[in-house]
Design a protein around this motif. Sequence first.
Motif, PDB file in Angstrom:
ATOM      1  N   GLY A 106       0.745  -1.236  -0.025  1.00  7.87           N
ATOM      2  CA  GLY A 106      -0.143  -0.040  -0.137  1.00  7.87           C
ATOM      3  C   GLY A 106       0.775   1.299   0.125  1.00  7.87           C
ATOM      4  N   PHE A 107       1.955   1.109   0.377  1.00 11.69           N
ATOM      5  CA  PHE A 107       2.916   2.191   0.314  1.00 11.69           C
ATOM      6  C   PHE A 107       4.176   1.888   0.334  1.00 11.69           C
ATOM      7  CE2 PHE A 107       5.879   4.607   3.291  1.00 11.69           C
ATOM      8  CZ  PHE A 107       5.840   5.756   2.885  1.00 11.69           C
ATOM      9  N   VAL A 108       5.210   2.720  -0.386  1.00 13.43           N
ATOM     10  CA  VAL A 108       6.486   2.573  -0.555  1.00 13.43           C
ATOM     11  C   VAL A 108       7.169   3.971  -0.075  1.00 13.43           C
ATOM     12  CG1 VAL A 108       8.790   2.210  -1.830  1.00 13.43           C
ATOM     13  CG2 VAL A 108       6.567   0.720  -2.104  1.00 13.43           C
ATOM     14  N   GLY A 109       8.154   4.066   0.646  1.00 11.03           N
ATOM     15  CA  GLY A 109       8.887   5.171   1.060  1.00 11.03           C
ATOM     16  C   GLY A 109      10.492   5.266   0.841  1.00 11.03           C
ATOM     17  N   GLY A 134      -3.067   2.326  -6.777  1.00 11.50           N
ATOM     18  CA  GLY A 134      -3.450   3.143  -5.577  1.00 11.50           C
ATOM     19  C   GLY A 134      -2.582   2.918  -4.506  1.00 11.50           C
ATOM     20  N   THR A 135      -1.191   2.515  -4.842  1.00  9.40           N
ATOM     21  CA  THR A 135      -0.182   2.406  -3.847  1.00  9.40           C
ATOM     22  C   THR A 135       0.346   3.879  -3.727  1.00  9.40           C
ATOM     23  OG1 THR A 135       0.341   0.256  -4.254  1.00  9.40           O
ATOM     24  CG2 THR A 135       2.141   1.329  -3.395  1.00  9.40           C
ATOM     25  N   VAL A 136       0.693   4.335  -2.618  1.00 14.19           N
ATOM     26  CA  VAL A 136       1.268   5.567  -2.548  1.00 14.19           C
ATOM     27  C   VAL A 136       2.895   5.432  -2.479  1.00 14.19           C
ATOM     28  CG1 VAL A 136       1.612   7.339  -0.612  1.00 14.19           C
ATOM     29  CG2 VAL A 136      -0.614   6.476  -1.101  1.00 14.19           C
ATOM     30  N   LEU A 137       3.591   6.323  -3.397  1.00 17.12           N
ATOM     31  CA  LEU A 137       5.165   6.300  -3.329  1.00 17.12           C
ATOM     32  C   LEU A 137       5.564   7.843  -2.819  1.00 17.12           C
ATOM     33  CD1 LEU A 137       7.952   5.533  -4.109  1.00 17.12           C
ATOM     34  CD2 LEU A 137       7.589   6.314  -6.396  1.00 17.12           C
ATOM     35  N   GLU A 138       6.129   7.579  -1.757  1.00 15.69           N
ATOM     36  CA  GLU A 138       6.854   8.925  -1.253  1.00 15.69           C
ATOM     37  C   GLU A 138       8.248   9.082  -1.358  1.00 15.69           C
ATOM     38  OE1 GLU A 138       3.111  10.591   1.604  1.00 15.69           O
ATOM     39  OE2 GLU A 138       4.658   9.704   2.405  1.00 15.69           O
ATOM     40  N   GLY A 190       4.932  13.330  -3.125  1.00 17.92           N
ATOM     41  CA  GLY A 190       4.210  12.075  -3.068  1.00 17.92           C
ATOM     42  C   GLY A 190       3.680  11.679  -4.349  1.00 17.92           C
ATOM     43  N   PHE A 191       3.545  10.546  -4.820  1.00 20.92           N
ATOM     44  CA  PHE A 191       3.112   9.969  -6.205  1.00 20.92           C
ATOM     45  C   PHE A 191       1.990   8.958  -5.732  1.00 20.92           C
ATOM     46  CE2 PHE A 191       7.580  11.148  -6.446  1.00 20.92           C
ATOM     47  CZ  PHE A 191       7.553  11.836  -7.659  1.00 20.92           C
ATOM     48  N   ALA A 192       0.926   8.939  -6.747  1.00 19.82           N
ATOM     49  CA  ALA A 192      -0.128   7.992  -6.693  1.00 19.82           C
ATOM     50  C   ALA A 192       0.001   6.996  -8.098  1.00 19.82           C
ATOM     51  CB  ALA A 192      -1.284   8.593  -7.125  1.00 19.82           C
TER      52      ALA A 192
END
Length: 126
Positions: free
Chosen positions: A7-10, A46-50, A40-42
């Motif tokens: 759901g997220f990658v930072g 739907g995964t968030v990349l920051e 932040g990218f979408a």
Amino acid sequence: MAGCGIGFVGIRTERLDDMVELFRDVIGVPVVRQHDDLVGFALADGTVLELYGPGEKFHAFFTTGPVVGLRVDDFEATRAAMIAAGVDFIGEIQHAAGVKWQHFYCPDGTIAEIIGPAVVHAGSAS
């Protein structure tokens, strides 16, 4: 836990401008928020990349490489099972837009997070 996904990658980087150019201009990922040293990218699923530059302080603990957020069906049950297993969480539970998340240390020191729906109880506002 059933239904787990990314759901997220930072990613913390010393080369924020170059990384933004790669994701935004070369790969074509849309920027959805940008302030200070955070972009932040979408992703399409739907995964968030920051991306976090050196001046971004809130995520200063992201030191072990990309931080991956695991999407879970039941945040509270997953978190309780992790606490029972001795997992150390970082900071407080965060929440926004009907979602909760919290970072934790993996056994080798890698930082990850769990992300799941925030349960709204009858009679409470979200």
